[in-house]
Design an enzyme around this catalytic site. Structure first.
Site, mmCIF file in Angstrom:
data_model
loop_
_atom_site.group_PDB
_atom_site.id
_atom_site.type_symbol
_atom_site.label_atom_id
_atom_site.label_comp_id
_atom_site.label_asym_id
_atom_site.label_seq_id
_atom_site.Cartn_x
_atom_site.Cartn_y
_atom_site.Cartn_z
ATOM 1 N N LYS A 183 0.830 -1.196 0.000
ATOM 2 C CA LYS A 183 0.000 0.000 0.000
ATOM 3 C C LYS A 183 0.872 1.257 0.000
ATOM 4 C CE LYS A 183 -3.714 -2.416 0.147
ATOM 5 N NZ LYS A 183 -4.495 -2.533 -1.094
ATOM 6 N N HIS A 321 -9.001 -8.596 -8.598
ATOM 7 C CA HIS A 321 -8.854 -8.311 -7.173
ATOM 8 C C HIS A 321 -9.463 -9.472 -6.375
ATOM 9 C CE1 HIS A 321 -11.195 -6.944 -3.616
ATOM 10 N NE2 HIS A 321 -10.103 -6.279 -3.314
HETATM 11 MG MG MG Z 1 -6.377 -2.486 -4.782
#
Ligand code: MG
Length: 389
Positions: A183, A321
């Site tokens: 992230k 995803h």
């Molecule tokens: Mg993502």
């Protein structure tokens, strides 16, 4: 052949991780069971599905709208032609009766949980892994025996975040992963660049490391990050801005030479069409991450694939995803580019079963009938509860 009962269970996700925008600590998933009147080894055959990971369960939509419509439909209208189990497209259409188009929201995940359960049910009726049922339905010769996989994680921790990031990725590498995603956007740029350096110590090369901003940035921030990331030669730069801000996405794709990834928050073929028309995504380079579990199931996912292929994209550019068993079968059955895994987080849904070997950056597809959810020890108790007769 009939669906005699349909049930759901809202299951909390375990693991207090966060990305740049949301904490997953209170997220839930809707697990759905379709009970059929068919029996194997003296027990009814039950199809299970769920609405992927990263949003919330939809018990209200399921119980108040979708389940009554499914049970009210003419049972024969839900059967696949040629006696091949149930027709997933017909089931999805039945539960969508009287719903307006567009504005998908949580409905898209609720429908997906039901639609995916049809694929599990059909595969169990045929006594085969779901990837084989999917491949056959879409006219593909055979599913892949294994698929490329990357470890998605690299979340922000409350303490020692950058040091723990390195430990986390080393743990994934020890388990057979060779590509990673972390992230960004939850810390200032200089801290995020330190995080990327720490991750590269494990990944070895930018081509084995992707970064995900989870739609956090406005255009100026997204461009500033793009400029800073350019030299790393990263695998991809994911969701720089709001997933529906196609103009922002286009401006990043115009300036950033590496791959841009997006799509996990687009829920329909119409959304995918808008992305390829207006989002600047580049055939042969960028990565498309639509997730059947968030977007009405595999039937609609197939429509999205058609939109993408007609626009010149290759299905190898599609990496859905949601790192779990259902999408592993989707990727293998449809011959997509690969899937993600969330080792150790998002239990009981995240990750694969013990029968899935992870080695050399690939994961093997289990041979268990259906999606093989029963073989995942963390998930099995919930299936038992929901499937009790
Ligand atoms: Mg993502």
């Amino acid at each position: 052949m009939r669906i005699t009962e349909v049930r759901d269970l809202t299951v909390p996700l375990v693991g207090g991780v966060a990305n740049a925008v949301v904490s997953f600590a209170d997220h839930t998933v809707s697990l759905v069971a379709l009970v059929s009147d068919q029996r194997r080894q003296g027990r009814p055959v039950i199809g299970f599905g769920f609405n992927s990971i990263g949003r919330f369960g939809q018990s209200g939509i399921l119980r108040e709208r979708l389940f009554p419509r499914l049970l009210a439909a003419d049972p024969d209208s839900l059967l696949a032609p040629g006696g091949e189990g149930f027709d997933a497209a017909a089931v999805a259409a039945a539960v969508m009766r009287n719903e307006k188009p567009g504005g998908h929201g949580d409905r898209a995940g609720a429908v997906a949980a039901v639609e995916l359960a049809v694929w599990d049910l059909n595969a169990k009726l045929a006594g085969e892994p779901a990837c084989r049922t999917i491949a056959r339905r879409f006219g593909r010769r055979a599913p892949h025996a294994d698929v490329a996989v990357y470890a998605a994680g690299g979340y922000y921790y409350p303490d020692d975040s950058t040091a723990r990031l390195g430990d986390e990725l080393r743990g994934y590498a020890a388990r057979g992963f060779e590509a990673f995603k972390i992230k960004i956007g939850g810390a200032p740029l200089d801290v995020d660049l330190d995080r990327i350096d720490a991750a590269l110590d494990v990944a070895g090369d930018g081509s084995a490391l992707a970064v995900d901003a989870n739609g956090r940035f406005d255009e100026d921030q997204a461009l500033r990050y793009a400029e800073a990331l350019e030299g790393y030669g990263l695998r991809w730069y994911e969701e720089p801005g709001d997933p529906l801000d196609f103009d922002l996405n286009r401006s990043i794709a115009k300036t950033y030479r590496g791959a841009v990834a997006t799509g996990e928050n687009l829920f329909s073929a119409a959304d995918a069409r808008n992305l390829v028309r207006y989002g600047g995504m580049r055939p042969g380079l960028d990565v498309l991450q639509m997730d059947p579990g968030l977007s009405y199931g595999i039937t609609e996912y197939g429509r999205m694939l058609s939109v993408l292929e007609q626009a010149g994209f290759h299905r190898g550019q599609c990496l859905p995803h949601g790192g779990h068993l259902i999408n592993l079968h989707v990727v293998a059955g449809l011959g997509l580019g690969g899937c993600e895994a969330y080792p150790g987080v998002f239990q009981p849904f995240g990750g694969y079963s013990p029968a899935c070997r992870i080695d050399g950056g690939r994961v093997t597809v289990p041979e268990d009938p259906g999606f093989g959810l029963e073989q995942k020890p963390e998930l099995a108790p919930f299936l038992d509860r929901l499937g009790e007769t």
